[in-house]
Scaffold this active site. Structure first.
Site, mmCIF file in Angstrom:
data_model
loop_
_atom_site.group_PDB
_atom_site.id
_atom_site.type_symbol
_atom_site.label_atom_id
_atom_site.label_comp_id
_atom_site.label_asym_id
_atom_site.label_seq_id
_atom_site.Cartn_x
_atom_site.Cartn_y
_atom_site.Cartn_z
ATOM 1 N N CYS B 85 -86.239 -6.699 76.321
ATOM 2 C CA CYS B 85 -85.552 -5.713 75.358
ATOM 3 C C CYS B 85 -86.408 -4.331 75.360
ATOM 4 C CB CYS B 85 -85.412 -6.172 73.983
ATOM 5 S SG CYS B 85 -84.180 -4.966 72.967
ATOM 6 N N HIS B 190 -81.953 -11.085 75.519
ATOM 7 C CA HIS B 190 -82.802 -11.742 74.771
ATOM 8 C C HIS B 190 -82.781 -13.112 75.398
ATOM 9 C CE1 HIS B 190 -84.334 -8.813 71.987
ATOM 10 N NE2 HIS B 190 -83.098 -8.285 71.995
ATOM 11 N N GLU B 192 -84.963 -15.250 74.917
ATOM 12 C CA GLU B 192 -85.410 -16.338 73.890
ATOM 13 C C GLU B 192 -84.339 -16.754 72.836
ATOM 14 O OE1 GLU B 192 -85.938 -13.218 73.776
ATOM 15 O OE2 GLU B 192 -86.203 -12.225 71.880
#
Lengths: 250, 208
Positions: B85, B190, B192
């Site tokens: 990001c 993202h 994650e």
């Protein structure tokens, strides 16, 4: 193309999942961590926890729930309910929440939204608006829908965007728990009035209600009961929306 | 092997830490620190980033010697680094969020606001969007083209050399959503928070 999000919401009280019908008549229905994991494995685009713990001494339970959930769920996790300050937001984020939704505190003091969005970024600040129709307009309610602030919901939505909110979670108090569909008029008015994503909430009973929610301009639809009591699976919802030409992640 | 996630007070990094721990299990050591000597001895570094370009650069600069150490790690020693990001955005020469701010300058280019076409597109760009893989990238091993990834951002990296771009996504225009330049990797989305596909990308980075 950006997909419309389907967000199951879990109401959590004292660390356990419940779902209110019009905010009363709570029924216990399970462990939040397991529930969240079932949803994320089932294709939920995001998980929302709403902490409705009333007493201060049990407020700590939500942090443990968030901590455990974030180690098992790898989709975005939004947590709201009882968030009073920048410090509360900081703590939830540190426990693994990706976004925090602010309701009463934002109405009472918009500085919480201004300061937290500056400090943590707008991307993690969701302002939750509980709106109820009074005559020709909608007014913002606080404290879990108990108090009428008298504030015009449309103006307030714009003000929250300007204060730094990254998203708005709009719940119709008239519709919540009724299973008669979102307040489409309210959603249309708010989504056309702001340039940030709006999550529609309150009133879903059928798959077509979700379609109507998206078609009213909402970027995401939030629902609790239809998922929670197994009326529909996340996948069934997505297949149905896709069949209505609504872009979803499948 | 050890992987260091740089903790430089840039907002919430718990999701990044949780996802790397999930993928690494007990095979790889995941450190979360801003300690310069630990970064130096790491095999790989992850640079997360939340908030604004300006606030992240300021947070980096607030830790004495951190920027120099990252430069040594990524540019001099050419060890693998993954920016996520705003972590990716900081690779650019310059960013325009809040005010004009100098970036790390690893990937020539700028970071500017996504054109929302007069309100036609909502910002931030929040949610799941598909990536169009435009060149082979080591972190996309076994990742299918058009996979969904989770995005949250209002600014985009615009690199001068389009050859660094490994994938784009369609939102208002073709937004750059990942880069690979030698040992330097970055994702605008993202990983994650992108479910199993995202974890696979993290796994690919760990196993480089």
């Amino acid at each position: 193309m950006l997909k419309n999000r389907i967000i199951p919401c879990l109401d959590v009280k004292n660390g356990r999942v419940v779902k209110g019908i019009n905010f009363v008549d709570l029924k216990d229905a399970g462990d939040p961590v397991e529930q969240a994991k079932i949803y994320s494995d089932g294709g939920a685009d995001e998980i929302c926890f709403l902490d409705i713990t009333a007493s201060n001494e049990n407020r700590e339970t939500i942090y443990e729930v968030v901590k455990k959930t974030s180690k098992k769920c790898f989709v975005p996790l939004t947590v709201g309910g009882g968030v009073r300050s920048v410090e509360d937001i900081n703590r939830l984020l540190n426990c693994g929440a990706d976004k925090v939704s602010i309701n009463t505190a934002a109405v009472e003091n918009s500085k919480v939204v201004i300061d937290s969005s500056k400090k943590f970024g707008s991307q993690c600040i969701v302002v939750a608006i509980d709106a109820k129709k009074t005559g020709e307009k909608w007014e913002v309610f606080t404290h879990g829908g108990r108090n009428n602030s008298g504030i015009d919901a449309l103006k307030y939505a714009k003000q929250m965007e300007d204060s730094g909110a990254g998203e708005l979670l709009v719940t119709s108090m008239d519709k919540d728990g009724t299973k008669s569909g979102y307040d489409i008029e309210l959603m249309k008015k708010i989504t056309s009035n702001v340039n940030i994503p709006v999550i529609a909430s309150g009133g879903v009973g059928t798959l077509d209600h979700l379609v109507d929610g998206i078609n009213s301009g909402a970027s995401a639809v939030l629902a609790a009961s239809i998922f929670h009591y197994g009326t529909y699976s996340i996948n069934e919802v997505k297949e149905y929306l896709a069949s209505k030409d609504i872009p979803v992640r499948i | 092997m050890n992987v260091t996630i740089v903790d430089y007070n840039s907002g919430n990094i718990s999701s990044v830490v949780n996802s790397f721990n999930e993928v690494a299990k007990d095979k790889v050591k995941i450190e979360v620190t801003s300690d310069l000597s630990k970064i130096k001895s790491s095999d790989k570094v992850v640079l997360p980033g939340q908030g604004s370009f300006k606030s992240c650069i300021e947070a980096l600069n607030n830790i004495d010697g951190l920027t120099d150490m990252l430069n040594e790690f990524a540019i001099t020693n050419k060890k693998p680094i993954l920016g996520i990001c705003v972590g990716l955005q900081m690779f650019a020469d310059i960013g325009y969020e809040e005010t004009e701010t100098k970036g790390l300058g690893w990937v020539s280019g700028k970071v500017s606001k996504i054109n929302n076409q007069n309100g036609k597109y909502k910002l931030p760009h929040i949610g799941w969007n598909q990536i169009n893989i435009v060149k082979d990238s080591k972190i996309f091993k076994d990742i299918e083209n058009n996979s969904h990834m989770y995005f949250v951002h209002s600014y985009e990296l615009v690199p001068e050399d389009r050859n660094v771009i490994s994938s784009t996504t369609d939102y208002s225009s073709n937004i750059v959503c990942s880069v690979e330049k030698e040992n330097i990797f970055g994702t605008q989305f993202h990983p994650e928070k992108s479910d199993k596909t995202g974890l696979k990308i993290i796994d690919n980075f760990i196993n480089l």
